[in-house]
Design an enzyme around this catalytic site. Structure first.
Site, PDB file in Angstrom:
ATOM      1  N   ASP A  13       0.892  -1.222  -0.025  1.00  0.00           N
ATOM      2  CA  ASP A  13      -0.009   0.088   0.120  1.00  0.00           C
ATOM      3  C   ASP A  13       0.797   1.272  -0.068  1.00  0.00           C
ATOM      4  O   ASP A  13       2.109   1.114   0.126  1.00  0.00           O
ATOM      5  CB  ASP A  13      -1.068  -0.006   1.047  1.00  0.00           C
ATOM      6  CG  ASP A  13      -2.268   0.931   0.936  1.00  0.00           C
ATOM      7  OD1 ASP A  13      -2.098   1.680   0.053  1.00  0.00           O
ATOM      8  OD2 ASP A  13      -3.230   0.763   1.621  1.00  0.00           O
TER       9      ASP A  13
HETATM   10  C1  BGC Z   1      -5.151   3.044   0.199  1.00  0.00           C
HETATM   11  C2  BGC Z   1      -5.057   2.291  -1.038  1.00  0.00           C
HETATM   12  C3  BGC Z   1      -5.087   2.802  -2.142  1.00  0.00           C
HETATM   13  C4  BGC Z   1      -3.832   3.572  -2.528  1.00  0.00           C
HETATM   14  C5  BGC Z   1      -3.307   4.275  -3.683  1.00  0.00           C
HETATM   15  C6  BGC Z   1      -3.853   4.013  -0.019  1.00  0.00           C
HETATM   16  O1  BGC Z   1      -3.719   4.978   0.984  1.00  0.00           O
HETATM   17  O2  BGC Z   1      -5.122   2.444   1.336  1.00  0.00           O
HETATM   18  O3  BGC Z   1      -6.483   1.547  -0.921  1.00  0.00           O
HETATM   19  O4  BGC Z   1      -5.103   1.967  -3.256  1.00  0.00           O
HETATM   20  O5  BGC Z   1      -3.877   4.427  -1.399  1.00  0.00           O
HETATM   21  O6  BGC Z   1      -4.287   5.510  -4.068  1.00  0.00           O
END
Ligand code: BGC
Length: 768
Positions: free
Chosen positions: A312
């Site tokens: 993530d």
């Molecule tokens: C989130 C993810 C997301 C990623 C990219 C993160 O903060 O937890 O779900 O895909 O950002 O935007």
């Protein structure tokens, strides 16, 4: 269980004739579908040659993903979806692409210059490895479908597959080849804001929907121009964060991990997902992003997952504040060694992997294996055959925001609405001859229709509640709209105007609840209630004595109080997306009967969280709410929900017979048929969602009071009776025991076919 819910690829595609037409019009898809598999270039040998030629920096680059800062056009006042941490200057991104030091980009608002960047990667950079372009297309791109928790309320996996397919068809017109979806985290605490992004509290429902969404996003051919690679997230157990606080620690036994949180991932991989995203949280002290047991032990060694794991957003770097890594270098090493292949946004892999390998701290074979996984995924989506797939935007305009998409968004919207209450059959309303006051901050807004993670919506096409209602009634002047208050603050004279409008009306629609920014990432709430300013508005309007329909807007289950709870009718409308107004009007005026069911339990009070229907019994369960003390309950409320999981009313009246089983004995290799007769004694045709629950009465580990094992939606005309059948095998009765084996222990089981997790008359079954 419930074979009827296994969606074939044909069904996914064939769900909407209009979508089929769309897809057929896309010649590249037709070509890809026509191309026999064996004629595709074998890429493994090429991938091995590339790995043999790559420098350490190029290998680390293949494991590095950055947000495309050039394309950020965050509107003023809009909520940024990510921290701006480590955003790269454009010249640095271009420099990295030129050297072959980047695997791809994400979060572009439509990659306008993707073709040029890809040309640079393929034609100018050494080795010419194509980039991959990703983004969070969670519930639509320009056309926004209901927020995932809302859509899950449809209990309609085919619908979920169709909207995911449609989102992919739209998003790939803007170069997005990889979506960071579906979010498949089981969410058992409604304080957690990310409840909005998933399919709710149940692993069975979550698994069915996870698989459907993967099939929808990816379509029948991963290499097609309209296919969007799925990325089930967040691996794993993110929905178990303590106290419902985002990013918090997760402390669960391995049995719960496997029983509750992992099944939707397994289902998503079985449906063909080739990527997954590691979660922010730790599990028992080991952050998911550096969790070897999770990312290698379970995912690869046990399940045989051959795809890639992306961290993530900066989750690898976050090992440092977690207290699991001493510094960035240590964090890079621990993440990679655990099995996290791509670093998102932190840049740590690019910064440290070459040196870690040169110093002998990370074996080259670990890096090579991660690169191999990444390149295989790129090959699987056709990038080695056609690096420019989904990047040629000419001629794709017709695939965006067209009438078919609007119709699907409207259908999805109305299917997601759950009628919680309808005293004295207040609903449906007549289309003429009555004055309607639409009161509340969500009566005429467009900004809050979409909900969390709709980062590319076309607001110009949004249909607010008032517009939808007005277009359905005979005389537009019969609808009066008064805001009454802001989402969290009073308006001068707002309540007085609302009360006057209510007095002048025959019926009041109160459009209240949460704004889009109250449910989503980092939006945990202590009190999951209607904000006080709106509650005050509701109390004042209720004092007029007029009949009230609550149009609740929300990204989670809420604890309803006072005038809201006591209103004659309550519709759970979540965030329904672009066609909100029309979808609500379809239900309010009875053109369609409501058919949604709650994918999350509505508690009586916030303090009951975490609350989920499939909890264990205690040694002192409260079976009678009037029972005195020494029972599992709170001083203020019983241990029961206000509205249980699976609850939802229709405009019909469906009676369930007692559940019967074809045999009271089930052998380990046999099966039994479970049956119930449903009868619609109401006056309107309905879609009824019959649910199959089980309870293992005595087991070596105590089992939940109920567990969903199947559901089936049937249509019942007025006066019609129909039997619903489910087939149960020992596997459906199995659980994960203390030795982590999936076992069906002999003994007695309660079996129900019921309208919700609390209803039904059960049958008894013995497993031999
Ligand atoms: C989130 C993810 C997301 C990623 C990219 C993160 O903060 O937890 O779900 O895909 O950002 O935007």
């Amino acid at each position: 269980m419930a074979k009827q819910h296994i969606i074939s690829r044909r069904m996914v595609l064939g769900g909407a004739a209009s979508l089929l037409a769309l897809i057929a019009a896309d010649h590249s898809v037709a070509r890809a579908l026509a191309r026999p598999r064996r004629q595709r270039a074998p890429h493994d040998a090429r991938i091995e040659r590339l790995i043999a030629q790559m420098t350490l920096e190029q290998k680390a680059g293949q494991l590095t993903l950055y947000a495309d800062s050039n394309n950020f056009t965050i509107e003023e006042g809009a909520i940024p979806v990510n921290p701006t941490a480590n955003n790269q200057a454009r010249r640095d991104i271009i420099d990295k692409i030129g050297k072959g030091h980047l695997t791809g980009l994400f979060s572009g608002q439509g990659f306008n210059d993707a073709m040029a960047l890809q040309r640079m990667a393929v034609e100018q950079a050494p080795l010419g490895i194509p980039l991959i372009f990703g983004g969070d297309v969670i519930h639509g791109f320009r056309t926004i479908f209901p927020v995932p928790i809302g859509e899950a309320a449809s209990f309609d996996p085919e619908l979920c597959a169709r909207t995911a397919r449609a989102a992919a068809v739209e998003a790939t017109t803007h170069g997005i080849q990889w979506t960071f979806a579906p979010m498949v985290d089981v969410a058992r605490d409604q304080r957690w804001g990310r409840v909005a992004e998933g399919a709710g509290e149940d692993p069975y429902l979550g698994s069915i929907i996870a698989a459907a969404r993967v099939r929808g996003f990816q379509g029948p051919d991963l290499t097609a121009d309209t296919s969007m690679l799925a990325c089930p997230k967040h691996f794993a157990a993110y929905g178990g964060v303590q106290g419902g606080m985002d990013y918090n620690t997760v402390d669960i036994p391995e049995t719960t991990l496997r029983e509750t949180f992992l099944p939707p991932f397994r289902a998503a991989f079985n449906a063909g997902a080739l990527t997954t995203m590691s979660a922010f949280n730790d599990i028992g002290g080991v952050p998911a992003t550096a969790n070897h047991h999770l990312l290698t032990g379970i995912l690869r060694d046990e399940w045989g997952f051959s795809g890639l794991v992306v961290s993530d957003y900066t989750a690898d770097w976050e090992l440092v504040p977690h207290g699991f890594a001493a510094d960035s270098r240590d964090a890079a090493k621990k993440s990679l060694m655990a099995g996290c292949d791509i670093s998102m946004q932190s840049g740590l892999y690019l910064d440290h992997i070459p040196d870690l390998v040169r110093n002998g701290e990370v074996p080259m074979r670990v890096v090579d294996e991660a690169v191999r996984r990444v390149l295989r995924v790129k090959a699987a989506i056709g990038l080695f055959d056609n690096p420019y797939r989904s990047l040629d935007f000419a001629g794709t305009r017709a695939r965006v925001g067209n009438a078919d998409l609007h119709a699907l968004a409207r259908e999805g919207g109305r299917q997601s609405i759950v009628m919680l209450k309808n005293d004295d059959a207040l609903l449906p309303l007549r289309k003429s001859g009555q004055k309607i006051a639409l009161i509340g901050p969500f009566g005429a807004d467009t900004r809050d229709l979409m909900g969390a993670w709709s980062i590319y919506p076309d607001f110009d096409q949004a249909v607010p509640v008032d517009v939808g209602l007005r277009s359905s009634i005979a005389n537009p002047a019969d609808l009066v709209v008064v805001k009454g208050c802001e989402v969290t603050a009073p308006i001068d004279g707002g309540i007085a105007a609302a009360v006057a409008a209510a007095h002048a009306a025959d019926v009041v629609l109160l459009a209240i609840g949460e704004s889009a920014d109250m449910a989503g990432e980092a939006q945990s709430r202590v009190d999951i209630v209607v904000p006080p300013a709106q509650q005050a508005l509701a109390e004042a309007v209720a004092a007029t004595g007029k009949p009230i329909v609550i149009l609740l807007r929300h990204g989670r289950a809420l604890a309803l109080h006072g005038a809201v709870k006591n209103a004659q009718a309550i519709l759970a409308t979540w965030f329904l997306g672009s066609q909100t107004g029309h979808a609500i009007a379809d239900i309010i005026f009875g053109d369609h009967s409501p058919s949604g069911r709650l994918p999350v339990s509505f508690p009586q009070e916030s303090g009951q969280q975490p609350y989920f229907y499939n909890h264990r019994n205690t040694g002192r369960a409260q079976t009678n709410p009037d029972e005195p003390s020494f029972r599992s309950r709170y001083r203020e409320v019983s241990f029961a929900p206000l509205y249980p999981f699976g609850h939802g009313l229709t405009y019909g009246s469906v009676e369930y017979s007692a559940t019967t089983v074809s045999s009271e004995l089930l052998t380990q290799s046999g099966s039994v048929t479970v049956t119930c007769t449903l009868r619609n004694s109401g006056a309107q045709s309905v879609r009824e969602v019959a649910q199959l629950y089980i309870h293992d009465k005595v087991a070596s580990l105590t089992q939940p009071v109920r567990q969903l094992k199947g559901f089936e939606a049937i249509t019942l005309a007025p006066g019609e009776s129909r039997d619903v059948h489910f087939t149960l095998t020992a596997d459906d009765l199995a659980f994960v025991n203390a030795q982590l084996q999936h076992v069906a222990e002999p003994g007695l089981f309660d079996i129900w076919i019921a309208p919700n997790a609390h209803g039904g008359t059960g049958a008894m079954l013995r497993l031999g």
